[in-house]
Design a protein around this motif. Structure first.
Motif, mmCIF file in Angstrom:
data_model
loop_
_atom_site.group_PDB
_atom_site.id
_atom_site.type_symbol
_atom_site.label_atom_id
_atom_site.label_comp_id
_atom_site.label_asym_id
_atom_site.label_seq_id
_atom_site.Cartn_x
_atom_site.Cartn_y
_atom_site.Cartn_z
ATOM 1 N N GLY A 58 -2.895 -6.762 -33.809
ATOM 2 C CA GLY A 58 -2.905 -5.302 -33.746
ATOM 3 C C GLY A 58 -3.415 -4.798 -32.402
ATOM 4 O O GLY A 58 -2.894 -3.831 -31.843
ATOM 5 N N LEU A 59 -4.429 -5.465 -31.853
ATOM 6 C CA LEU A 59 -4.969 -5.064 -30.556
ATOM 7 C C LEU A 59 -3.955 -5.290 -29.437
ATOM 8 O O LEU A 59 -3.807 -4.458 -28.544
ATOM 9 C CB LEU A 59 -6.260 -5.832 -30.251
ATOM 10 N N SER A 60 -3.232 -6.421 -29.493
ATOM 11 C CA SER A 60 -2.244 -6.683 -28.443
ATOM 12 C C SER A 60 -1.087 -5.699 -28.526
ATOM 13 O O SER A 60 -0.577 -5.240 -27.508
ATOM 14 C CB SER A 60 -1.744 -8.125 -28.497
ATOM 15 N N GLU A 61 -0.676 -5.338 -29.739
ATOM 16 C CA GLU A 61 0.380 -4.332 -29.893
ATOM 17 C C GLU A 61 -0.095 -2.978 -29.372
ATOM 18 O O GLU A 61 0.654 -2.271 -28.705
ATOM 19 C CB GLU A 61 0.794 -4.219 -31.360
ATOM 20 N N GLN A 62 -1.323 -2.629 -29.644
ATOM 21 C CA GLN A 62 -1.882 -1.367 -29.171
ATOM 22 C C GLN A 62 -1.960 -1.361 -27.647
ATOM 23 O O GLN A 62 -1.645 -0.364 -27.007
ATOM 24 C CB GLN A 62 -3.269 -1.146 -29.772
ATOM 25 N N ALA A 63 -2.345 -2.471 -27.054
ATOM 26 C CA ALA A 63 -2.428 -2.567 -25.594
ATOM 27 C C ALA A 63 -1.048 -2.411 -24.970
ATOM 28 O O ALA A 63 -0.885 -1.706 -23.972
ATOM 29 C CB ALA A 63 -3.056 -3.893 -25.182
ATOM 30 N N SER A 65 1.478 -0.834 -26.267
ATOM 31 C CA SER A 65 1.864 0.569 -26.483
ATOM 32 C C SER A 65 1.189 1.474 -25.443
ATOM 33 O O SER A 65 1.814 2.354 -24.873
ATOM 34 C CB SER A 65 1.471 1.002 -27.886
ATOM 35 N N ASN A 66 -0.090 1.212 -25.189
ATOM 36 C CA ASN A 66 -0.818 2.016 -24.187
ATOM 37 C C ASN A 66 -0.232 1.832 -22.799
ATOM 38 O O ASN A 66 -0.109 2.789 -22.040
ATOM 39 C CB ASN A 66 -2.297 1.655 -24.186
ATOM 40 N N ASN A 69 3.003 3.771 -22.512
ATOM 41 C CA ASN A 69 2.727 5.219 -22.417
ATOM 42 C C ASN A 69 2.232 5.575 -21.030
ATOM 43 O O ASN A 69 2.526 6.657 -20.517
ATOM 44 C CB ASN A 69 1.703 5.644 -23.469
#
Length: 72
Positions: A58-63, A65-66, A69
């Motif tokens: 989840g953290l790698s996906e969030q990174a 995504s960030n 963006n």
């Protein structure tokens, strides 16, 4: 068969301690309090965080995504 006694060393002073001792795994209340003081003062630290693999994903996906963006 005879049961083998489990013995450990006190983490504070290295005195031999058996599982039946009142202050196990410490040899005394004094050693227990010394150990607690070391935790409270920050002398003991966990060397690396224990993280659930799902949390890492989840953290790698969030990174990712960030980063995408930030590129926009």
């Amino acid at each position: 068969m005879t049961a083998k006694k489990k013995t450990l060393r006190c983490p504070t002073c290295s005195t031999l301690v058996t599982a039946k001792d009142a202050d196990f795994p410490f040899c005394s209340d004094r050693c227990r309090k010394i150990d607690l003081g070391k935790w409270a003062s920050g002398a003991y630290k966990i060397s690396s965080p224990v993280v659930d693999p799902e949390v890492l994903e989840g953290l790698s996906e969030q990174a990712r995504s960030n980063r995408s963006n930030d590129d926009e």
